[in-house]
Design a protein around this motif. Structure first.
Motif, short mmCIF file in Angstrom:
data_model
loop_
_atom_site.label_atom_id
_atom_site.label_comp_id
_atom_site.label_asym_id
_atom_site.label_seq_id
_atom_site.Cartn_x
_atom_site.Cartn_y
_atom_site.Cartn_z
N TYR A 223 0.83 -1.21 0.00
CA TYR A 223 0.00 0.00 0.00
C TYR A 223 0.87 1.26 0.00
O TYR A 223 2.08 1.20 0.20
CB TYR A 223 -0.93 0.00 1.22
CG TYR A 223 -0.20 0.16 2.54
CD1 TYR A 223 -0.07 1.41 3.14
CD2 TYR A 223 0.38 -0.93 3.18
CE1 TYR A 223 0.62 1.56 4.34
CE2 TYR A 223 1.06 -0.79 4.38
CZ TYR A 223 1.18 0.45 4.95
OH TYR A 223 1.86 0.61 6.12
N GLY A 224 0.21 2.39 -0.24
CA GLY A 224 0.92 3.66 -0.22
C GLY A 224 1.50 4.05 -1.56
O GLY A 224 2.53 4.71 -1.63
N HIS A 225 0.84 3.66 -2.66
CA HIS A 225 1.31 4.05 -3.99
C HIS A 225 0.18 4.75 -4.73
O HIS A 225 -0.11 5.91 -4.41
CB HIS A 225 1.86 2.84 -4.76
CG HIS A 225 1.08 1.58 -4.59
ND1 HIS A 225 0.00 1.24 -5.37
CD2 HIS A 225 1.22 0.56 -3.68
CE1 HIS A 225 -0.49 0.08 -4.98
NE2 HIS A 225 0.22 -0.36 -3.96
N ILE A 226 -0.50 4.11 -5.66
CA ILE A 226 -1.55 4.80 -6.42
C ILE A 226 -2.95 4.33 -6.00
O ILE A 226 -3.93 4.80 -6.57
CB ILE A 226 -1.37 4.60 -7.93
CG1 ILE A 226 -1.58 3.12 -8.32
CG2 ILE A 226 0.00 5.08 -8.38
CD1 ILE A 226 -1.69 2.90 -9.81
N ALA A 256 4.47 -1.11 3.39
CA ALA A 256 4.40 0.23 2.82
C ALA A 256 5.33 0.30 1.61
O ALA A 256 6.46 -0.17 1.65
CB ALA A 256 4.80 1.27 3.86
N PHE A 257 4.83 0.88 0.52
CA PHE A 257 5.60 0.99 -0.71
C PHE A 257 6.85 1.85 -0.51
O PHE A 257 6.80 2.90 0.13
CB PHE A 257 4.70 1.60 -1.80
CG PHE A 257 5.39 1.88 -3.10
CD1 PHE A 257 6.01 0.85 -3.80
CD2 PHE A 257 5.41 3.15 -3.64
CE1 PHE A 257 6.64 1.09 -5.01
CE2 PHE A 257 6.03 3.41 -4.85
CZ PHE A 257 6.65 2.38 -5.53
N GLU A 258 7.99 1.38 -1.06
CA GLU A 258 9.25 2.13 -1.03
C GLU A 258 9.48 2.72 -2.42
O GLU A 258 9.89 2.01 -3.34
CB GLU A 258 10.41 1.21 -0.64
CG GLU A 258 10.40 0.73 0.79
CD GLU A 258 10.86 1.81 1.77
OE1 GLU A 258 11.36 2.87 1.30
OE2 GLU A 258 10.71 1.60 2.98
N PRO A 259 9.24 4.01 -2.61
CA PRO A 259 9.28 4.57 -3.97
C PRO A 259 10.64 5.07 -4.44
O PRO A 259 10.81 5.36 -5.62
CB PRO A 259 8.32 5.76 -3.86
CG PRO A 259 8.50 6.23 -2.45
CD PRO A 259 8.74 4.98 -1.62
N ALA A 270 4.50 6.52 2.53
CA ALA A 270 3.44 6.54 3.53
C ALA A 270 3.98 7.10 4.85
O ALA A 270 5.10 6.77 5.26
CB ALA A 270 2.90 5.13 3.74
N THR A 271 3.20 7.94 5.48
CA THR A 271 3.62 8.51 6.76
C THR A 271 3.45 7.50 7.88
O THR A 271 2.77 6.46 7.71
CB THR A 271 2.78 9.76 7.10
OG1 THR A 271 1.41 9.35 7.30
CG2 THR A 271 2.85 10.79 5.98
N ALA A 272 4.03 7.80 9.03
CA ALA A 272 3.88 6.92 10.19
C ALA A 272 2.41 6.79 10.58
O ALA A 272 1.93 5.71 10.92
CB ALA A 272 4.71 7.45 11.36
N ASN A 278 -3.34 1.93 8.82
CA ASN A 278 -3.56 0.75 7.99
C ASN A 278 -3.48 -0.54 8.81
O ASN A 278 -4.28 -1.47 8.62
CB ASN A 278 -2.53 0.70 6.86
CG ASN A 278 -2.86 -0.33 5.80
OD1 ASN A 278 -3.89 -0.23 5.14
ND2 ASN A 278 -2.02 -1.33 5.65
N LEU A 279 -2.54 -0.59 9.73
CA LEU A 279 -2.42 -1.76 10.60
C LEU A 279 -3.64 -1.91 11.50
O LEU A 279 -4.17 -3.02 11.67
CB LEU A 279 -1.15 -1.65 11.44
CG LEU A 279 0.17 -1.86 10.68
CD1 LEU A 279 1.34 -1.32 11.48
CD2 LEU A 279 0.38 -3.34 10.37
#
Length: 383
Positions: A223-226, A256-259, A270-272, A278-279
């Motif tokens: 998660y954390g992309h588009i 979390a996505f690593e871009p 993604a922020t903390a 999400n968790l």
């Protein structure tokens, strides 16, 4: 649960949680859209404590990325390479066996092994690898291959049905398959970030087949992309439905996505707060999956420790050399000591316990109690 600390808009959901009623997709979307992070954590912890008490677990494991050579070119992936690429790598069986052999006396209970969709490795290579790892220690659990690797091996290498191929791998020592490759199930998202990869239905079918064979596996989300929040809910919903059907998932591990080093580098990480949200939502929604794992390689051990107050009951493992997230730009350590994991758990007010590959508590190991004193050599194993 103190309802006075729950915003009025979320109280109907909190009442469902207390009554052990299943929340709906609309409820999950409302939780994702809420800015009341502490309220989400409070609700998620009700589910966590009901399922797992005050325990928080970890596994003593060794990661192996046996090769990053891959026939696909997923847009989000910084790990995969073609054979001629300068960052391509492929370990020989002897090298893999050597590093696992070195880790066994240090107390690992699992080797976790994934790679790219290699175009030329033969089926005998996979048989020999599993055979030699099993020969090192019959009690070592071999957790290997994502669903897309399984499909690749069945269709292109073994030329068998998925079930027939999995049965052969199990005969040679495969203990469980991994949950990787799920990404986000929505077809439009998948076509954008991983065109050519298996569909959601194909990913789910591999795990359904493994579960029908009596196997267990984990499940994941990238998660954390588009993706939108609705896409996340849809993803969780499909996992929950398959779990209703098979009961084969042992835990859920969101990433979390690593871009940083991908063609999607323009996306902000993604922020903390987003990761904790999400968790927490995952813990509340996935009422039929017993364990939620915070993958410290992705979010870092300090935030993983905080997540123990947001529905998480597992901090994954000691790892020893992870490549996929670090090649994408992750700056977290590549290993953790058992002592560091146990300290993080205790400091969060939880009781640490070592687990096995199926999240069952390990009472003792070759090096003594799972939460007791270890030799200095064992501590250095994961540094």
């Amino acid at each position: 649960m103190n309802h006075r600390l729950i915003p009025e808009a979320l109280r109907p959901i909190a009442e469902k949680i207390e009554a052990q009623e299943r929340i709906s997709d609309a409820d999950a979307l409302a939780l994702y859209e809420s800015s009341e992070l502490n309220a989400l954590g409070m609700m998620a912890n009700v589910v966590r404590e009901r399922k797992n008490g005050n325990y928080a677990s970890y596994i003593h494991n060794r990661y192996i990325n046996y090769s990053n050579i891959c026939i696909l070119s997923c847009q989000f992936c910084a790990f995969a390479a073609k054979k001629r690429d300068p960052h391509a790598f492929e370990y020989a069986i002897e090298e893999i066996v050597r590093v696992v052999k070195e880790a066994i006396p240090l107390g690992i209970t699992e080797v976790h092994m994934v790679g790219g969709l290699h175009p030329t490795l033969k089926k005998e290579w996979y048989f020999d690898l599993l055979d030699e790892l099993r020969a090192l220690d019959p009690d070592l659990h071999i957790k290997a291959f994502t669903a897309i690797e399984v499909r690749h091996l069945a269709q292109r290498i073994f030329r068998l049905s998925i079930r027939e191929m999995l049965e052969l791998l199990r005969e040679h020592g495969l203990g469980s398959i991994t949950g990787g490759g799920a990404e986000i199930f929505d077809p439009v998202v998948r076509d954008t970030i991983c065109r050519g990869k298996e569909t959601a239905e194909e990913w789910l079918d591999v795990h359904r087949t493994w579960h029908e064979m009596g196997g267990r596996s984990t499940c994941t989300m990238l998660y954390g992309h588009i993706e939108t929040l609705a896409h996340r809910v849809d993803h969780l919903s499909r996992l929950r439905r398959l779990q209703d059907e098979t009961g084969g998932f042992t835990g859920f591990v969101p990433f979390a996505f690593e871009p940083q080093t991908t063609i999607l580098a323009h996306i902000k990480p993604a922020t903390a707060i987003e990761q904790l949200r999400n968790l927490a939502v995952s813990r509340i929604y996935l009422d039929n999956i017993d364990h939620i794992t915070a993958y410290w390689v992705s979010i870092g051990l300090p935030l993983a420790q905080v997540s123990l107050s947001y529905g998480v009951d597992d901090l994954h493992g000691t790892i020893l050399e992870e490549k996929i997230f670090h090649m994408a730009g992750a700056t977290t350590p590549q290993q953790q000591t058992v002592a560091a994991l146990e300290h993080a758990i205790r400091e969060a007010g939880r009781k640490p316990v070592q687990r096995d590959s199926h999240y069952r508590h390990v009472v003792s190991s070759k090096n003594g109690s799972a939460t007791g004193v270890r030799s200095a050599e064992a501590e250095l194993a994961c540094v």
